[in-house]
Design an enzyme around this catalytic site. Structure first.
Site, PDB file in Angstrom:
ATOM      1  N   SER A   1      18.997 -12.877 -20.232  1.00 47.33           N
ATOM      2  CA  SER A   1      18.918 -12.483 -18.833  1.00 47.33           C
ATOM      3  C   SER A   1      17.461 -12.213 -18.498  1.00 47.33           C
ATOM      4  O   SER A   1      16.583 -12.333 -19.370  1.00 47.33           O
ATOM      5  CB  SER A   1      19.780 -11.239 -18.580  1.00 47.33           C
ATOM      6  OG  SER A   1      19.795 -10.914 -17.195  1.00 47.33           O
ATOM      7  N   ARG A   2      17.221 -11.818 -17.260  1.00 42.06           N
ATOM      8  CA  ARG A   2      15.832 -11.546 -16.878  1.00 42.06           C
ATOM      9  C   ARG A   2      15.308 -10.264 -17.519  1.00 42.06           C
ATOM     10  O   ARG A   2      14.099 -10.054 -17.596  1.00 42.06           O
ATOM     11  CB  ARG A   2      15.721 -11.477 -15.356  1.00 42.06           C
ATOM     12  CG  ARG A   2      15.805 -12.843 -14.693  1.00 42.06           C
ATOM     13  CD  ARG A   2      15.870 -12.740 -13.190  1.00 42.06           C
ATOM     14  NE  ARG A   2      17.140 -12.154 -12.743  1.00 42.06           N
ATOM     15  CZ  ARG A   2      17.456 -11.949 -11.483  1.00 42.06           C
ATOM     16  NH1 ARG A   2      16.605 -12.263 -10.520  1.00 42.06           N
ATOM     17  NH2 ARG A   2      18.624 -11.413 -11.166  1.00 42.06           N
TER      18      ARG A   2
ATOM     19  N   LEU B   1      23.794 -19.995 -13.584  1.00 44.88           N
ATOM     20  CA  LEU B   1      22.756 -19.510 -12.675  1.00 44.88           C
ATOM     21  C   LEU B   1      23.006 -19.997 -11.248  1.00 44.88           C
ATOM     22  O   LEU B   1      23.775 -20.926 -11.028  1.00 44.88           O
ATOM     23  CB  LEU B   1      21.390 -20.013 -13.163  1.00 44.88           C
ATOM     24  CG  LEU B   1      20.947 -19.530 -14.553  1.00 44.88           C
ATOM     25  CD1 LEU B   1      19.690 -20.262 -14.983  1.00 44.88           C
ATOM     26  CD2 LEU B   1      20.742 -18.028 -14.555  1.00 44.88           C
TER      27      LEU B   1
ATOM     28  N   HIS C   1      19.483 -24.642 -10.988  1.00 44.45           N
ATOM     29  CA  HIS C   1      20.096 -25.548 -11.961  1.00 44.45           C
ATOM     30  C   HIS C   1      19.152 -26.650 -12.418  1.00 44.45           C
ATOM     31  O   HIS C   1      19.070 -26.941 -13.619  1.00 44.45           O
ATOM     32  CB  HIS C   1      21.363 -26.172 -11.373  1.00 44.45           C
ATOM     33  CG  HIS C   1      22.543 -25.244 -11.395  1.00 44.45           C
ATOM     34  ND1 HIS C   1      23.823 -25.650 -11.107  1.00 44.45           N
ATOM     35  CD2 HIS C   1      22.630 -23.921 -11.660  1.00 44.45           C
ATOM     36  CE1 HIS C   1      24.643 -24.621 -11.191  1.00 44.45           C
ATOM     37  NE2 HIS C   1      23.941 -23.563 -11.529  1.00 44.45           N
TER      38      HIS C   1
ATOM     39  N   LYS D   1      29.609 -25.149 -11.565  1.00 42.95           N
ATOM     40  CA  LYS D   1      29.587 -25.876 -10.314  1.00 42.95           C
ATOM     41  C   LYS D   1      29.292 -24.912  -9.165  1.00 42.95           C
ATOM     42  O   LYS D   1      29.500 -23.714  -9.307  1.00 42.95           O
ATOM     43  CB  LYS D   1      30.902 -26.636 -10.072  1.00 42.95           C
ATOM     44  CG  LYS D   1      32.170 -26.059 -10.648  1.00 42.95           C
ATOM     45  CD  LYS D   1      32.637 -24.716 -10.181  1.00 42.95           C
ATOM     46  CE  LYS D   1      32.602 -24.432  -8.713  1.00 42.95           C
ATOM     47  NZ  LYS D   1      32.667 -22.998  -8.417  1.00 42.95           N
TER      48      LYS D   1
ATOM     49  N   ARG E   1      26.383 -16.718  -3.405  1.00 42.48           N
ATOM     50  CA  ARG E   1      26.982 -17.870  -2.719  1.00 42.48           C
ATOM     51  C   ARG E   1      26.850 -17.819  -1.204  1.00 42.48           C
ATOM     52  O   ARG E   1      27.251 -18.755  -0.512  1.00 42.48           O
ATOM     53  CB  ARG E   1      28.448 -18.000  -3.131  1.00 42.48           C
ATOM     54  CG  ARG E   1      28.625 -18.608  -4.513  1.00 42.48           C
ATOM     55  CD  ARG E   1      29.992 -18.359  -5.087  1.00 42.48           C
ATOM     56  NE  ARG E   1      30.136 -16.995  -5.585  1.00 42.48           N
ATOM     57  CZ  ARG E   1      31.173 -16.546  -6.272  1.00 42.48           C
ATOM     58  NH1 ARG E   1      32.181 -17.367  -6.546  1.00 42.48           N
ATOM     59  NH2 ARG E   1      31.211 -15.302  -6.710  1.00 42.48           N
TER      60      ARG E   1
ATOM     61  N   ASP F   1      31.189 -24.141  -3.315  1.00 43.00           N
ATOM     62  CA  ASP F   1      32.052 -23.350  -4.193  1.00 43.00           C
ATOM     63  C   ASP F   1      33.494 -23.835  -4.089  1.00 43.00           C
ATOM     64  O   ASP F   1      33.961 -24.614  -4.926  1.00 43.00           O
ATOM     65  CB  ASP F   1      31.946 -21.876  -3.818  1.00 43.00           C
ATOM     66  CG  ASP F   1      32.748 -20.985  -4.748  1.00 43.00           C
ATOM     67  OD1 ASP F   1      32.886 -21.327  -5.929  1.00 43.00           O
ATOM     68  OD2 ASP F   1      33.245 -19.941  -4.279  1.00 43.00           O
TER      69      ASP F   1
END
Length: 361
Positions: free
Chosen positions: A38-39, A79, A84, A102, A174, A187
């Site tokens: 992770s970050r 992510l 991507h 996706k 999203r 989505d």
């Protein structure tokens, strides 16, 4: 399968969907959780502790460290879509097999870059559309392919919608134009479009026309939309996708001799059992007081949930490459690309005032 050396997975990021896929990796007999990045290392450590990672799993405070780990064979990438292209290409360049959440890209050009990187580096690609791997899906396809029970496909209608709540609509990636600019189209719409293509044996439609009155948030991200698709031989399809409508996950297929309906195609109502309904050669009964024969219910059970079956199939393909020097299976990239092309066409139709858009492979 379980006697083979498992494919060791690294997870890039701690998205909510990564919790489900991490569980799937644990359940799959030929896969193992090897690392998470992770970050921040703290976030990755908390994610690993909360999601059943073994004590031996590597914890990293960056995505790069996962890709640089020689003990990681494959990566799952959940992510934001805007990231991507960068991370999927880098994963392929680092010789990591790629299970990509996706929507796989913001457009087909980005996806082409990802697929080219996978091909040139000899790694397996698959998108994480889980329902494709449920045994029910194969049984439904058998029914659709039966010339006596179903006949020629005439139309498909698909709906995937859910109401995630105000917190989601304000803050989820999203609904952020810089993170997942495709919104509901990328989505829930991805699933609807995939269902339509699946029913049509992945033959692309000739034209796609978005329907009027899509709904947007204040940032201009799509919260609901619909479209129609048409083929040269008069086949048609429609879909509706939304973040603003009660949970609905339907596919309805009409053929010359039969019809098929499924009401939970994205995520089965029950994890280890799923149903669909089929009817063949239906007619009205006397005085049109009913119909006969009535649709029949088909129940399909599975020991492993569909997401674990997805991981197992991906790991099988990756393992065949690692052990036997097999070539990557290209069908998953082709299916992703066709889905993305239709997503792009819907978006283009909306932007062009709901004009028909020709789909070119």
């Amino acid at each position: 399968m379980s006697s083979e050396k498992p494919i060791r997975f690294g997870v890039l990021g701690c998205a909510n969907i990564a919790r489900k896929v991490s569980r799937a990796i644990r359940l799959a007999p030929n896969a193992a959780l090897q690392a998470v990045g992770s970050r921040t290392r703290e976030k990755a450590s908390a994610f690993a502790a909360e999601n059943g990672f073994p004590e031996s799993a590597k914890i990293y405070g960056s995505y790069e460290a996962v890709l640089d780990d020689p003990d990681v064979d494959a990566v799952y990438v959940p992510l934001p879509t805007s990231l991507h292209a960068k991370w999927a290409v880098l994963a392929a360049q680092k010789k990591k097999h790629l299970l990509l959440e996706k929507p796989v890209a913001l457009n087909a050009a980005e996806l082409d870059t990802i697929l080219a990187a996978c091909e040139s580096n000899g790694v397996q690609y698959m998108d994480a559309t889980m329902w494709m791997h449920h045994p029910r899906t194969a049984l439904m396809k058998q029914f659709l392919s039966d010339p006596h029970r179903f006949g020629q496909l005439k139309s498909v209608h698909s709906v995937f919608s859910y109401c995630p709540g105000e917190e989601f609509l304000r803050n989820d990636i999203r609904v952020k134009p810089d993170l997942d600019a495709l919104g509901a189209l990328g989505d829930t719409g991805w699933y609807c479009i995939r269902a339509i293509l699946w029913a049509n044996d992945y033959e692309l439609p000739k034209t796609v026309t978005a329907l009027r009155e899509p709904e947007y948030n204040e940032a201009g991200v799509i919260l609901s939309c619909a479209a129609s698709l048409s083929w040269a031989d008069s086949r048609i399809a429609t879909f509706y996708c939304s973040f603003l409508t009660n949970l609905t996950m339907d596919i309805s297929c009409a053929g010359a001799k039969g019809n098929l309906r499924v009401h939970d195609f994205v995520i089965p109502f029950r994890e280890k059992a799923a149903k669909f309904y089929g009817a063949s050669n239906s007619t009205f009964s006397t005085l049109a007081l009913g119909c006969e024969p009535e649709p029949s219910e088909h129940a399909v059970e599975t020991d492993l949930p569909q997401e674990a079956l997805m991981v197992a199939e991906f790991a099988r393909l990756a393992g065949s490459i690692e052990r036997d020097g097999s070539k990557p299976e290209k069908k998953w990239g082709s299916i992703s690309r066709k889905t993305q092309l239709v997503v792009d066409a819907v978006k283009a139709s909306i932007e062009r005032g709901f004009e028909p858009v020709e789909v070119v492979n």
